[in-house]
Enzyme design. Structure first.
Site, PDB file in Angstrom:
ATOM      1  N   ARG A   1      -4.141  -4.574   7.288  1.00 28.90           N
ATOM      2  CA  ARG A   1      -5.161  -3.565   7.572  1.00 28.90           C
ATOM      3  C   ARG A   1      -6.464  -4.219   8.042  1.00 28.90           C
ATOM      4  O   ARG A   1      -7.139  -3.720   8.946  1.00 28.90           O
ATOM      5  CB  ARG A   1      -5.442  -2.721   6.328  1.00 28.90           C
ATOM      6  CG  ARG A   1      -4.358  -1.723   5.983  1.00 28.90           C
ATOM      7  CD  ARG A   1      -4.766  -0.900   4.775  1.00 28.90           C
ATOM      8  NE  ARG A   1      -4.778  -1.682   3.545  1.00 28.90           N
ATOM      9  CZ  ARG A   1      -5.590  -1.452   2.517  1.00 28.90           C
ATOM     10  NH1 ARG A   1      -6.478  -0.482   2.569  1.00 28.90           N
ATOM     11  NH2 ARG A   1      -5.509  -2.192   1.422  1.00 28.90           N
TER      12      ARG A   1
ATOM     13  N   ASP B   1       0.829  -1.206   0.000  1.00 26.43           N
ATOM     14  CA  ASP B   1       0.000   0.000   0.000  1.00 26.43           C
ATOM     15  C   ASP B   1       0.864   1.256   0.000  1.00 26.43           C
ATOM     16  O   ASP B   1       1.980   1.244   0.527  1.00 26.43           O
ATOM     17  CB  ASP B   1      -0.910   0.020   1.226  1.00 26.43           C
ATOM     18  CG  ASP B   1      -1.918  -1.115   1.215  1.00 26.43           C
ATOM     19  OD1 ASP B   1      -2.461  -1.401   0.137  1.00 26.43           O
ATOM     20  OD2 ASP B   1      -2.147  -1.716   2.286  1.00 26.43           O
TER      21      ASP B   1
ATOM     22  N   TYR C   1       5.751  -8.783   8.546  1.00 24.02           N
ATOM     23  CA  TYR C   1       5.410  -7.370   8.648  1.00 24.02           C
ATOM     24  C   TYR C   1       5.545  -6.897  10.088  1.00 24.02           C
ATOM     25  O   TYR C   1       5.299  -7.662  11.031  1.00 24.02           O
ATOM     26  CB  TYR C   1       3.956  -7.119   8.223  1.00 24.02           C
ATOM     27  CG  TYR C   1       3.634  -7.435   6.787  1.00 24.02           C
ATOM     28  CD1 TYR C   1       3.674  -6.445   5.808  1.00 24.02           C
ATOM     29  CD2 TYR C   1       3.255  -8.724   6.408  1.00 24.02           C
ATOM     30  CE1 TYR C   1       3.356  -6.731   4.492  1.00 24.02           C
ATOM     31  CE2 TYR C   1       2.931  -9.023   5.085  1.00 24.02           C
ATOM     32  CZ  TYR C   1       2.987  -8.022   4.137  1.00 24.02           C
ATOM     33  OH  TYR C   1       2.672  -8.300   2.834  1.00 24.02           O
TER      34      TYR C   1
ATOM     35  N   ASP D   1      -6.405   2.250   7.321  1.00 19.12           N
ATOM     36  CA  ASP D   1      -5.137   2.909   7.642  1.00 19.12           C
ATOM     37  C   ASP D   1      -5.369   4.384   7.964  1.00 19.12           C
ATOM     38  O   ASP D   1      -6.498   4.875   7.952  1.00 19.12           O
ATOM     39  CB  ASP D   1      -4.099   2.714   6.532  1.00 19.12           C
ATOM     40  CG  ASP D   1      -4.472   3.408   5.217  1.00 19.12           C
ATOM     41  OD1 ASP D   1      -4.846   4.594   5.258  1.00 19.12           O
ATOM     42  OD2 ASP D   1      -4.382   2.784   4.149  1.00 19.12           O
TER      43      ASP D   1
END
Length: 299
Positions: free
Chosen positions: A181, A46, A74, A88
């Site tokens: 997310r 993203d 991550y 987000d």
């Protein structure tokens, strides 16, 4: 500019395709056409996120599906008390809730049910296609987007630190196709307070680590799929494989890198190596090997 996989760092604010365009510009500056050395990326990050992005060049562009099933790691910062429409910090606030009851023990208990295989609804602003178009394009036009749940896998998740009741830092290892997310969104809903991501950093894919800002690492030959076994092939065997004939199973070498214990096996093919170049992906058939995916003239 050579065929293979390039480990690159995507900074915050740029798109994944921006890095592809920059690389294609370098390809053309080197005197090659896009047809001679096609380029794509191996999985979107993203715009608000940063970290490791794989750039696939030449025949390596055919390896996309094999990269999907390996572990992705991550690190994320979760903001408690606010849910946004895209999950987000760039999204619109859709819910605000009370975070006063949050504690480390409560967050550990909330995270545990998300481990393993489960159904996950992707964010409306994801790259999932709806009617042949990425969902985020429809969402950005103000169209209502409803995505069906996807089967996803979360191998490991642990909290790195807490600054409650405002924020927490999280590290996860998952299979491709997982939306961090969406995890933040679903954790916030499970806790009743809402949540979204303020930061996301892809630190590793399989054995490869983020090279950091400005860094780029070239991988070729067996390095591009180190979790696969391999078989060295000679000239006559190359000819057999090119014409659809099988070759003996022969001496197949084990992978140079192993998946984390308990991680789902991606059913990896056997790599056909000629003088160190990866020229084909092979599959076993009745004790012999046959071409699954040709990669001539090699990676």
């Amino acid at each position: 500019m050579k065929p293979g996989i390039y480990l690159a760092h995507k900074p915050v604010g740029s798109t994944s395709f921006t890095l592809v365009q920059t690389f294609m510009g370098e390809v053309e500056a080197a005197g090659l056409t896009r047809k001679q050395l096609p380029v794509c990326h191996g999985g979107t990050l993203d715009p608000f996120a940063e970290g490791l992005l794989l750039l696939l060049a030449g025949p390596a562009t055919h390896l996309m599906d094999l990269l999907h099933a390996v572990p992705k790691t991550y690190e994320a910062e979760v903001i408690w008390g606010v849910e946004t429409d895209n999950g987000d910090l760039l999204g619109q606030v859709t819910h605000e809730g009370d975070t006063s009851v949050l504690s480390g023990n409560i967050l550990d208990a909330a995270l545990a049910p998300f481990l393993g295989w489960r159904e996950q609804v992707p964010p409306a602003t994801s790259a999932k296609k709806v009617g042949g178009e990425p969902a985020y394009k429809k969402a950005h036009r103000g169209e209502a987007v409803e995505l069906p749940p996807s089967r996803v896998y979360l191998h490991e998740a642990r909290w790195l630190s807490h600054e409650l009741p405002r924020r927490s830092r999280l590290r996860i290892t998952c299979r491709g196709g997982y939306y961090v997310r969406a995890l933040a969104r679903d954790l916030g809903r499970a806790l009743g307070c809402g949540a979204h991501l303020s930061r996301l950093h892809r630190t590793a894919i399989g054995p490869w680590e983020d090279p950091g800002p400005g860094g780029r690492v070239w991988l070729h030959g067996p390095e591009v799929l180190p979790w696969c076994s391999s078989r060295a092939i000679a000239g006559d065997e190359v000819n057999d494989l090119k014409h659809g004939r099988v070759i003996p199973f022969g001496e197949v070498r084990p992978p140079a890198w192993r998946l984390p214990e308990g991680f789902p096996d991606p059913e990896a093919p056997v790599l056909a190596l000629q003088r160190g170049r990866l020229v084909a992906l092979l599959r076993e058939q009745d004790g012999a090997l046959r071409t699954l995916t040709p990669l001539w003239p090699g990676v």
